[in-house]
Write a protein that holds these residues in place. Structure first.
Motif, PDB file in Angstrom:
ATOM      1  N   GLY A 111       0.835  -1.189   0.000  1.00  0.00           N
ATOM      2  CA  GLY A 111       0.000   0.000   0.000  1.00  0.00           C
ATOM      3  C   GLY A 111       0.869   1.238   0.000  1.00  0.00           C
ATOM      4  O   GLY A 111       2.069   1.177  -0.293  1.00  0.00           O
ATOM      5  N   SER A 137      -4.109  -5.795   3.778  1.00  0.00           N
ATOM      6  CA  SER A 137      -3.476  -4.501   4.039  1.00  0.00           C
ATOM      7  C   SER A 137      -4.349  -3.386   3.483  1.00  0.00           C
ATOM      8  O   SER A 137      -4.995  -3.551   2.447  1.00  0.00           O
ATOM      9  CB  SER A 137      -2.071  -4.448   3.439  1.00  0.00           C
ATOM     10  OG  SER A 137      -2.070  -4.828   2.083  1.00  0.00           O
ATOM     11  N   VAL A 138      -4.336  -2.257   4.181  1.00  0.00           N
ATOM     12  CA  VAL A 138      -5.152  -1.099   3.817  1.00  0.00           C
ATOM     13  C   VAL A 138      -4.323   0.165   3.997  1.00  0.00           C
ATOM     14  O   VAL A 138      -3.694   0.354   5.049  1.00  0.00           O
ATOM     15  CB  VAL A 138      -6.423  -1.019   4.693  1.00  0.00           C
ATOM     16  CG1 VAL A 138      -7.171   0.277   4.423  1.00  0.00           C
ATOM     17  CG2 VAL A 138      -7.332  -2.200   4.441  1.00  0.00           C
ATOM     18  N   SER A 139      -4.313   1.012   2.987  1.00  0.00           N
ATOM     19  CA  SER A 139      -3.608   2.289   3.074  1.00  0.00           C
ATOM     20  C   SER A 139      -4.495   3.313   3.783  1.00  0.00           C
ATOM     21  O   SER A 139      -5.669   3.478   3.442  1.00  0.00           O
ATOM     22  CB  SER A 139      -3.252   2.806   1.678  1.00  0.00           C
ATOM     23  OG  SER A 139      -2.421   1.893   0.997  1.00  0.00           O
ATOM     24  N   THR A 140      -3.936   3.996   4.773  1.00  0.00           N
ATOM     25  CA  THR A 140      -4.642   5.035   5.516  1.00  0.00           C
ATOM     26  C   THR A 140      -3.761   6.281   5.569  1.00  0.00           C
ATOM     27  O   THR A 140      -2.561   6.211   5.274  1.00  0.00           O
ATOM     28  CB  THR A 140      -4.964   4.581   6.950  1.00  0.00           C
ATOM     29  OG1 THR A 140      -3.762   4.627   7.728  1.00  0.00           O
ATOM     30  CG2 THR A 140      -5.537   3.164   6.971  1.00  0.00           C
ATOM     31  N   THR A 155      -3.393  -1.048  -5.297  1.00  0.00           N
ATOM     32  CA  THR A 155      -3.484   0.153  -4.474  1.00  0.00           C
ATOM     33  C   THR A 155      -3.350   1.391  -5.345  1.00  0.00           C
ATOM     34  O   THR A 155      -2.798   1.324  -6.458  1.00  0.00           O
ATOM     35  CB  THR A 155      -2.396   0.143  -3.379  1.00  0.00           C
ATOM     36  OG1 THR A 155      -2.607   1.242  -2.484  1.00  0.00           O
ATOM     37  CG2 THR A 155      -1.005   0.262  -3.999  1.00  0.00           C
ATOM     38  N   ILE A 168     -12.082   0.498   8.714  1.00  0.00           N
ATOM     39  CA  ILE A 168     -11.538  -0.645   7.971  1.00  0.00           C
ATOM     40  C   ILE A 168     -12.549  -1.789   8.046  1.00  0.00           C
ATOM     41  O   ILE A 168     -13.063  -2.108   9.125  1.00  0.00           O
ATOM     42  CB  ILE A 168     -10.193  -1.102   8.557  1.00  0.00           C
ATOM     43  CG1 ILE A 168      -9.130  -0.004   8.410  1.00  0.00           C
ATOM     44  CG2 ILE A 168      -9.716  -2.382   7.870  1.00  0.00           C
ATOM     45  CD1 ILE A 168      -7.828  -0.350   9.092  1.00  0.00           C
ATOM     46  N   THR A 223     -10.781  -3.377   3.138  1.00  0.00           N
ATOM     47  CA  THR A 223     -10.913  -2.095   2.441  1.00  0.00           C
ATOM     48  C   THR A 223     -11.228  -1.021   3.469  1.00  0.00           C
ATOM     49  O   THR A 223     -11.555  -1.320   4.627  1.00  0.00           O
ATOM     50  CB  THR A 223     -11.998  -2.165   1.357  1.00  0.00           C
ATOM     51  OG1 THR A 223     -11.925  -1.008   0.527  1.00  0.00           O
ATOM     52  CG2 THR A 223     -13.391  -2.240   1.964  1.00  0.00           C
ATOM     53  N   LEU A 224     -11.156   0.237   3.045  1.00  0.00           N
ATOM     54  CA  LEU A 224     -11.346   1.374   3.940  1.00  0.00           C
ATOM     55  C   LEU A 224     -12.424   2.289   3.384  1.00  0.00           C
ATOM     56  O   LEU A 224     -12.379   2.691   2.220  1.00  0.00           O
ATOM     57  CB  LEU A 224     -10.035   2.158   4.088  1.00  0.00           C
ATOM     58  CG  LEU A 224     -10.069   3.409   4.973  1.00  0.00           C
ATOM     59  CD1 LEU A 224     -10.121   3.010   6.451  1.00  0.00           C
ATOM     60  CD2 LEU A 224      -8.839   4.284   4.716  1.00  0.00           C
TER      61      LEU A 224
END
Length: 872
Positions: A52, A108-111, A336, A166, A160-161
């Motif tokens: 991400g 995994s999630v990008s924040t 991503t 999340i 996902t976000l």
């Protein structure tokens, strides 16, 4: 004057040439464009990495692979963190350190705070760990922060976000696929400072069997952002041959807390990469279909890999299409978003074989020639509007002519002008897109206009005709004092400058798909043309161009609607059956939630009444039309004309939106991922309508925008000259006031156009919603002042100002700190202003001025009836 007109025309000629310069066309083909980034430093590549973005870098951490020869070695898990950062020469990989332990196959999630890594496994264990990888740019290293653990161990799931929440779905708790789960968990990142609340919550799972290797993505479905679970696989027994390859798709609504089954994926895409693209598409860029699943050991290096075909799903029409070929189908990795593109780092390309390739993918924005005939039709129409302004230039001898047309305009033209002003280009593009994405619920709001017209004819109109108003805010001075008048007039000026900017910027965005013009060029074209004919011709030019534009707008819309229905599979029967099956004709949502994206009926009714009361009693742009006819009776006819036109217009434009849904459900391949929801109708016009007719309908969109913009320019100049300049006797002669009126018209037009260029924003999901919010934030206070003054005899100037201040604060708080639907802002502002203003007036001194003819209780005295009858 003649030299000035020639200068305007020369300027227009230059602008026309500049805007008509053709833009290079992109050849039609795949919907996606692929390019390579620097490969992963690990030459073998990895599968199942945590991947991400954070800030300006791409993070690829952990993963697993097979040392060569791959069929003779066991799988190896890794802990290395690779960071791809921009450099002077493009991009370079940096050493980001190590994970707490070797791990792979987690989610995994990008924040904004970093990359959240969830679960995973190694050769012997499945983990429940959750941690944050934060890139410290100053020290060029990764920092790790622990987050709450999962409710149970999980690998091969996906997350996902949405906003700050999340959502984690699917996966298996152990090493065997038999341990696949129906887990659906959420973690609210906004609670991270509260240890008691910052923990995973278990949500209702989808009503379908367990799964792992699923895709979990989010996208807007026309109402709200939703979670989508796609495909996956499960094992329904002890043997590998009991493996099931899933193709079902489920949609979860966070607001409604419920699941809905959607159209199946054309093939299994387990372990694939998926991501939301644009405003309503989901792209599936890879995935295994299971066709050779049981032959891997037999084929080994002869395995051809996974299907190299991307798919695209449209959440509104619930349809799938082929999105083109892919150079490499890399599974068990993450898609991503990074630097305006979709990135797929490394992954598995066939059993046991990984690839270090890192791909950057962008949706192709196809461009089509607008055509010479369409250009001729469009610019002929636009030039004719300028001609109307030039024609009426010499008929403006004073400000009464310039702002009220000498009170000799036909009632039907004034009615068309009110109609065109209230409609605007956002009706032409915003309402069809709203009906395309949702249903007919908002149509009820338009049907409140005939109801409010009763108040306009029998209450508001007599007030303004009685005082012979040029500015609507003259009433506020007579009812309260000059301070209230100046406050109301200043609020109106500010509102209409913003309104001009919003209308032009959003229309420019919508038209970008219909013509080769960029949004900036469209804004400049609309602004310059409106400035020319409005500055030269005054209110007469505005009213007559509005009248022409009404016929162009309605005629073009009817042509488009017929063409749309004809293009639906099954014609009108197919249109009706498709729309009915999708509940597109829904007229009411019967609940009490004012925050729901599926807007409640009471919110529509209350909000629409408030908006229209404000517009027909406190908006100079509308009130000004009341004064352009010779008598009160003719002015009343103009209001009824507008109300009558509203009914067929509502049916027509909501019908277009529903027809667009049916058309693109029949032809989903014609909706590209780069298209915004508000561009759907302009897209159809440009791509599907016959040459010449397309130019005419695009002219209709320009017409609607210019109608709103020119009205705002003239009415704003009227408010400035009448409310600010005349009381101060700023000019000595009527000619000087007329010159000042033209100068203010020019200045307001330039300011609105410049502000529109700043407002151009492709991230806006709904033109209609944005426009409603802008109206609500300003018109609630103005409507409240007029209603307070007209319906009470006790209200005074101090109370009115206190009520206005509190009303403005309430509307700001609703906009800034609540999720209340913007449709109700105006009514909330009116109610607050009236209630607080009345209470404040009771606590202070009563008004001392004569209120004869200024409230509903004193309006219809015998003397007033005689004076009104004399002007009827």
């Amino acid at each position: 004057m003649r030299s000035r007109i020639l200068t305007w025309i020369q300027t227009l000629g230059f602008l026309t040439v500049w805007l008509a310069i053709p833009i290079a066309l992109r050849a039609e083909g795949d919907l996606l464009e692929w390019s390579e980034l620097p490969p992963l430093p690990n030459p073998l590549g990895v599968a199942g990495p945590f991947a991400g973005t954070h800030g300006d870098v791409l993070i690829v951490a952990g993963g697993a692979n097979f040392p060569q020869p791959v069929w003779e070695n066991a799988k190896v898990w890794h802990d290395q963190i690779h960071v791809l950062a921009p450099s002077a020469d493009g991009f370079q990989w940096l050493n980001g350190g190590q994970l707490p332990r070797a791990s792979a196959y987690g989610a995994s999630v990008s924040t904004p705070d970093g990359l959240v890594c969830i679960g995973g496994n190694d050769a012997s264990r499945t983990f429940d760990d959750v941690f944050l990888l934060h890139w410290d740019d100053a020290n060029q290293r990764i920092q790790t922060t622990s987050y709450p653990s999962l409710p149970e161990s999980c690998a091969f799931g996906a997350a996902t976000l949405i906003d700050e929440v999340i959502y984690m779905a699917g996966g298996q708790r152990g090493s065997s696929l038999e341990t696949a789960m129906t887990n659906f968990w959420s973690l609210d990142l906004s609670t991270r400072d509260d240890p008691e609340k910052f923990r995973w919550q278990t949500l209702p799972a989808w009503p379908s069997p367990s799964r792992a290797f699923n895709l979990t993505v989010h996208q807007h479905n026309g109402f709200e952002d939703c979670v989508y679970i796609l495909s996956g696989r499960r094992q329904d027994g002890p043997n590998a041959t009991d493996t099931q390859f899933l193709t079902d798709v489920w949609e979860y609504s966070p607001a409604m807390n419920r699941w809905r089954r959607r159209a199946d994926v054309p093939r299994c895409v387990m372990a694939g990469t998926g991501i939301g693209s644009g405003q309503s598409h989901i792209l599936v860029l890879g995935g295994a279909d299971g066709s050779l699943f049981f032959q891997s050991d037999e084929l080994k290096d002869e395995h051809p890999g996974f299907p190299r075909q991307a798919l695209a799903y449209h959440t509104i029409t619930d349809t799938w299409i082929q999105a083109g070929s892919v150079p490499s189908n890399q599974v068990t990795t993450v898609a991503t978003e990074w630097k305006g593109a979709i990135v797929i780092p490394s992954g598995e390309v066939r059993p046991r074989v990984r690839s270090p390739q890192v791909w950057s993918i962008r949706p192709v924005v196809s461009q089509h020639s607008f055509g010479l005939v369409n250009y001729i039709v469009l610019f002929a129409y636009l030039l004719s509007m300028v001609g109307i302004g030039v024609f009426f230039t010499k008929r403006n001898r004073n400000t009464d002519d310039y702002f009220r047309g000498g009170k000799h305009l036909p009632w039907w033209a004034a009615g068309c002008s009110i109609f065109a002003t209230m409609l605007s280009s956002l009706t032409f593009t915003g309402i069809p897109s709203k009906a395309f994405a949702q249903d007919w619920v908002y149509a009820v709001g338009n049907l409140m206009i005939p109801v409010v017209a009763i108040v306009a004819v029998f209450v508001a109109l007599p007030f303004f005709r009685r005082i012979d108003a040029t500015s609507a805010y003259e009433y506020l001075e007579k009812r309260f004092n000059r301070t209230v008048r100046l406050f109301g007039s200043a609020s109106f000026v500010l509102f209409h400058i913003f309104r001009m900017a919003v209308v032009m910027s959003l229309t420019g965005l919508a038209l970008a798909v219909a013509t080769p013009l960029t949004p900036v060029q469209s804004v400049i074209l609309m602004g310059v043309l409106s400035i020319i004919y409005c500055t030269l011709g005054g209110i007469e030019a505005v009213v007559w161009t509005d009248t022409v534009q009404t016929f162009v707008l309605m005629g073009g819309a009817m042509l488009a609607c017929c063409w749309l229905i004809a293009g639906v599979d099954g014609g009108i029967e197919g249109f009706l059956s498709t729309a009915t099956a999708a509940d597109k004709f829904t007229l009411a949502n019967l609940h009490w939630d004012a925050t729901s994206s599926q807007i409640a009926l009471w919110v529509i009714v209350v909000g629409a009444v408030g908006q229209n009361l404000s517009s027909y009693t406190a908006d100079q742009a509308v009130v000004q039309r009341y004064m352009t006819t010779a008598s009160r009776r003719l002015a009343a006819r103009s209001i009824w004309t507008n109300a009558a036109l509203t009914i067929p217009a509502t049916l027509l434009f909501f019908g277009i939106g529903t027809a667009l849904f049916a058309y693109y459900r029949s032809h989903p391949e014609k909706l590209e991922p780069s298209i915004l929801t508000d561009q759907v109708f302009p897209l159809f016009i440009a791509r599907e309508m016959p040459i010449g007719i397309a130019g005419l309908i695009v002219a209709g969109v320009f017409a609607a925008a210019q109608s709103t913009v020119s009205t705002s320019m003239n009415s704003t100049a009227a408010a400035i000259v009448t409310d600010f300049m005349r009381p101060l006797r700023a000019c000595r002669t009527e000619d000087a006031y007329l010159m000042a009126a033209r100068q203010w018209t020019l200045c307001v037009g330039v300011l609105g156009t410049l502000l529109a260029l700043v407002f151009v924003n492709p991230d806006i999901k709904s033109l209609f919603d944005t426009f409603i919010q802008v109206i609500g934030l300003f018109m609630g206070v103005l409507g409240g002042l007029f209603i307070l003054g007209a319906t009470t005899k006790r209200a005074n100037a101090l109370g009115a100002m206190i009520g206005a201040a509190v009303g403005a604060a309430v509307m700001f708080c609703l906009w800034r700190f609540s999720s209340v639907n913007g449709y109700i802002y105006t009514s909330a502002g009116i109610a607050t202003s009236v209630l607080v203003g009345f209470i404040a007036s009771l606590l202070t001194s009563p008004p001392t001025q004569d209120l004869q003819g200024l409230t509903i209780y004193t309006l219809f005295s015998s003397d007033d009836r005689d004076s009104l009858d004399a002007t009827a």
